[in-house]
Design an enzyme around this catalytic site. Structure first.
Site, PDB file in Angstrom:
ATOM      1  N   ASP A 471       0.828  -1.200   0.000  1.00 28.01           N
ATOM      2  CA  ASP A 471       0.000   0.000   0.000  1.00 28.01           C
ATOM      3  C   ASP A 471       0.868   1.257   0.000  1.00 28.01           C
ATOM      4  O   ASP A 471       2.079   1.208   0.248  1.00 28.01           O
ATOM      5  CB  ASP A 471      -0.898  -0.031   1.249  1.00 28.01           C
ATOM      6  CG  ASP A 471      -2.226   0.678   1.045  1.00 28.01           C
ATOM      7  OD1 ASP A 471      -2.319   1.515   0.136  1.00 28.01           O
ATOM      8  OD2 ASP A 471      -3.158   0.393   1.810  1.00 28.01           O
ATOM      9  N   ASP A 541     -10.697   1.787  -3.132  1.00 23.30           N
ATOM     10  CA  ASP A 541     -11.230   1.478  -1.805  1.00 23.30           C
ATOM     11  C   ASP A 541     -12.745   1.426  -1.832  1.00 23.30           C
ATOM     12  O   ASP A 541     -13.364   1.019  -0.847  1.00 23.30           O
ATOM     13  CB  ASP A 541     -10.791   2.545  -0.791  1.00 23.30           C
ATOM     14  CG  ASP A 541      -9.398   2.259  -0.250  1.00 23.30           C
ATOM     15  OD1 ASP A 541      -8.825   1.215  -0.613  1.00 23.30           O
ATOM     16  OD2 ASP A 541      -8.885   3.079   0.531  1.00 23.30           O
TER      17      ASP A 541
HETATM   18  C1  GLA Z   1      -5.709   1.805   2.321  1.00 28.29           C
HETATM   19  C2  GLA Z   1      -6.086   0.656   1.417  1.00 28.29           C
HETATM   20  C3  GLA Z   1      -7.156  -0.181   2.074  1.00 28.29           C
HETATM   21  C4  GLA Z   1      -6.646  -0.691   3.402  1.00 28.29           C
HETATM   22  C5  GLA Z   1      -6.194   0.468   4.276  1.00 28.29           C
HETATM   23  C6  GLA Z   1      -5.490  -0.013   5.518  1.00 28.29           C
HETATM   24  O1  GLA Z   1      -6.750   2.712   2.446  1.00 28.29           O
HETATM   25  O2  GLA Z   1      -6.509   1.126   0.178  1.00 28.29           O
HETATM   26  O3  GLA Z   1      -7.528  -1.243   1.245  1.00 28.29           O
HETATM   27  O4  GLA Z   1      -5.579  -1.571   3.171  1.00 28.29           O
HETATM   28  O5  GLA Z   1      -5.289   1.328   3.582  1.00 28.29           O
HETATM   29  O6  GLA Z   1      -5.070   1.019   6.319  1.00 28.29           O
END
Ligand code: GLA
Length: 740
Positions: A471, A541
């Protein structure tokens, strides 16, 4: 496929059965652009397409001379491909053809993601050297043409052959001069949770661009644009694609000048960029990937899907079926312990899910997003038996195990920040901007990359880990590195992304069996460059099925379906609060790398049975979903925007699955048809309609036997139209087609 050079005409013709790209050394040795489009006959000159009588070529004073790598200051007033500040402070460059070479295959671009060849004969590369003898500067232009793809891969290398340093103020990967401007610019734009929305606007006089200054390619604009004729549709018409294999600040820009010609360019965003080029040093741009289709956007996308899937993605996962995952993020967020995770994994295994992903919160003292990034040791308060024990228990269930990491970041509250505050990007004399209570590590420093490689190697080697979600959750601010002298600070953001690539390269090579998935708060760094390291990416997301139709539609303009990670989540949806049927959530996520992001232990037995059916259905058709030819049928961005449809067809046309989404229910609708594409017109298909795979009524209707000709010319009568009027919003239908 061949690259023809005619010394007599001074012309290069890069050609295969699909496209031609013609470049000509003009009378005064400028490198002119003649043609890019459908394949032209070989053995002929096309120089008359840019007549000297019209353009003159003695000087360019405002004339729209089509050039391959234009520069400003001596009469070309359009957007330049290259801008250099010479040691005397002047910025004029006049590049002339010097020499060229044609090589088999394709040379790699060191340090940068790039397309590649597996056997020499599948591509040829033209290297042309241009030079400005006064500036003592050379530019090497590289053009690769593949045997059977409508694609030209371009990049440039700037070489200082003088004895003093110069400053590169801008160096594009490609510039393309087109003889007219009757085009529309399509871009993939948006924001967090609404990435890759399709925008389409006619070119108008002046410049129009999409770009990033955030240090990452960004959710706001994707480094991929298309020029399409006004009449171009998914199934017909001309389109030119331009993608950039780069994950940092980029620009993709078009300019229409007063004579009505258009120039297109893409590369590292010159805004905030400069590079000091010492004598004998060389600067390599990222790769630009151009593609052409005379048969619509669908065919253009297909060319990118194949190229990215086959010759950008590398490693052991390139050709393998991707597992169905369950991710605990939306199920637990930071609130989990081992029993809770194992309960989710156990329920998931019973439903046929293959891999369990432990998302954020497993390390340091991380119980919310304010702490511990950088401290990549297991959080023993939550997982007292450690990562290895959890991973082994998951494996014992018969599933594989994966984890989440965010390597490029550090929390203010972390051991790493306490120990190395200077490793954080920032300007010493200024406060640092915080985002998601975290800072970004200075990846231009080799010791930071070395440190991350070591600690992350330790983690990945400490347990049976099969998958990593990498990420990157904030954009960059106060770009500056104390390791660089003042006059080199303009290099920082590019050096930073080179460091990110270095770490990706080292970790993916050290752990070749691990499937890497990229992520940046969803689709904030979903670009062609990332695919060279991570074969798939978390597209957004936003897990709401209706929002995902738009996001996946847009993402599919450039990126292969087996790179688009898509999960079914709980309702009400956590991003938009919408309640959609479980079947529709799956019917959207099937057209991606399928998975779940919910707590199955909180679901009813009926819902779990439905998920079991969905997983079985996806596995049965996984090859078709992940590697079939994806065709967009009805756009969620056009018309009444209350329906959408797309399909995937097997390479041999013998099987296909089409999906129709009735986003909003219509009162008293008429009978509607949906025309399919890509089928075998001579074949008969058994068509089964799945009202809702995995709903209690998930029994196929039919089957009917219908001809491929009829399905494409007349279409399928949408079974949903009348019944679904009473069936509520957010309905979906899947049509499974099997040739007899
Ligand atoms: C980001 C990612 C999510 C999740 C969060 C965790 O927003 O896109 O899918 O992994 O971080 O903190």
């Amino acid at each position: 496929m061949a690259i023809e050079w005619s010394a007599e005409a001074g012309e290069f013709h890069l050609r295969n059965d699909l496209i031609s790209y013609v470049v000509r050394v003009l009378e005064n040795d400028w490198l002119g652009h003649v043609y890019f489009g459908s394949a032209l006959a070989e053995g002929k000159s096309y120089g008359h397409l840019i007549p000297q009588e019209f353009f003159g070529f003695s000087n360019r004073l405002g004339e729209p001379v089509p050039l391959e790598y234009p520069s400003g200051g001596s009469g070309d007033y359009r957007i330049p491909a290259v801008s250099i500040e010479l040691s005397d402070g002047s910025g004029v460059l006049d590049l002339r053809y010097k020499s060229h070479r044609i090589v088999q295959g394709k040379p790699a671009t060191p340090g940068l993601p790039s397309t590649y060849v597996e056997v020499g004969g599948e591509a040829e590369t033209l290297e042309v050297i241009l030079a400005d003898d006064i500036a003592r500067l050379q530019v090497q232009l590289l053009y690769t043409i593949y045997r059977d793809r409508p694609v030209i891969v371009r990049s440039a290398r700037i070489i200082n052959s003088g004895s003093v340093s110069v400053i590169i103020r801008g160096a594009m990967s490609a510039s393309l001069d087109l003889p007219d401007s009757d085009w529309q610019l399509i871009s993939l734009s948006g924001e967090w949770a609404r990435e890759c929305h399709v925008e389409r606007l006619a070119l108008r006089p002046g410049r129009q661009s999409v770009s990033s200054t955030r240090g990452a390619s960004g959710a706001q604009h994707n480094p991929f644009v298309v020029l399409a004729r006004p009449e171009t549709t998914e199934a017909s018409g001309e389109a030119i694609g331009l993608g950039l294999a780069y994950s940092g600040n980029f620009v993709a820009e078009a300019e229409v000048e007063p004579f009505g010609t258009a120039r297109l360019r893409t590369g590292i965003n010159p805004d905030g960029f400069s590079w000091v080029l010492e004598p004998d040093a060389e600067f390599a741009t990222p790769e630009a990937i151009l593609a052409y289709s005379a048969a619509g956007l669908g065919e253009l996308s297909d060319a990118y899907h194949r190229l990215f899937r086959e010759r950008m993605v590398r490693g052991s996962w390139r050709d393998r079926a991707r597992p169905v995952v369950i991710n605990n993020w939306e199920a637990t967020y930071f609130d989990f312990d081992e029993p809770k995770l194992l309960a989710i994994a156990t329920a998931a295994k019973e439903m046929g899910i293959e891999l369990f992903v432990l998302d954020d919160g497993w390390f340091g003292r991380r119980n919310d997003d304010t702490t511990s990034l950088g401290d990549w040791q297991v959080n023993l308060a939550k997982l007292p038996d450690g990562l290895d024990s959890l991973a082994r228990k998951v494996e014992a269930l018969g599933m594989r195990f994966g984890i989440w990491i965010e390597p490029e970041m550090v929390s203010r509250s972390s051991d790493l920040f306490a120990e190395h505050p200077d490793w954080t990007i920032g300007i010493p004399s200024r406060p640092r901007t915080e985002g998601r209570t975290q800072y970004v590590l200075d990846m231009s420093r080799p010791e930071v990359v070395d440190h991350l490689f070591e600690v992350l190697s330790k983690v990945l080697g400490s347990a049976p880990i099969s998958y990593v979600k990498w990420d990157m959750n904030r954009t960059l601010t106060e770009p500056f590195s104390p390791t660089l002298p003042a006059w080199r600070q303009g290099e920082f953001l590019h050096r930073h992304i080179l460091g990110v690539y270095k770490l990706y390269d080292r970790l993916t090579k050290a752990f070749p069996g691990i499937l890497f998935e990229s992520c940046a708060s969803g689709g904030g760094r979903f670009d062609p460059g990332m695919l060279a390291f991570a074969p798939q990416g978390w597209a957004s997301d936003d897990t709401d099925a209706i929002e995902r139709i738009k996001i996946q539609w847009g993402t599919s303009m450039a990126y292969p379906i087996n790179s688009i990670s898509a999960h079914v989540s709980a309702v009400p949806n956590h991003q938009v609060g919408r309640i959609t049927p479980l079947a529709t959530r799956a019917a959207v996520a099937y057209f991606g790398v399928f998975g779940y992001e919910l707590d199955p232990t909180a679901m009813s037995a009926e819902e779990r049975a439905a998920i079991t059916d969905q997983v079985a259905f996806y596995k049965q058709w996984r090859e078709l979903f992940q590697r079939g030819r994806f065709l967009r049928l009805r756009s969620p961005f056009e018309g009444d925007r209350d329906e959408a449809a797309w399909m995937t067809v097997a390479e041999d046309g013998r099987s296909a699955i089409a999906a129709h989404y009735q986003i909003l229910s219509r009162p008293n609708p008429g009978p509607k048809r949906l025309r399919l594409r890509g089928l075998d017109g001579t074949a008969s298909y058994r068509v089964s309609i799945w009202p809702s795979v995995g709903d209690s009524d998930g029994v196929p209707i039919g089957p009917a036997i219908l001809g491929g000709d009829e399905l494409m010319a007349a279409g399928i009568v949408l079974e949903s139209s009348r019944e679904s009027a009473g069936g509520g919003d957010f309905r979906s239908r899947l049509y499974v087609l099997e040739a007899l």
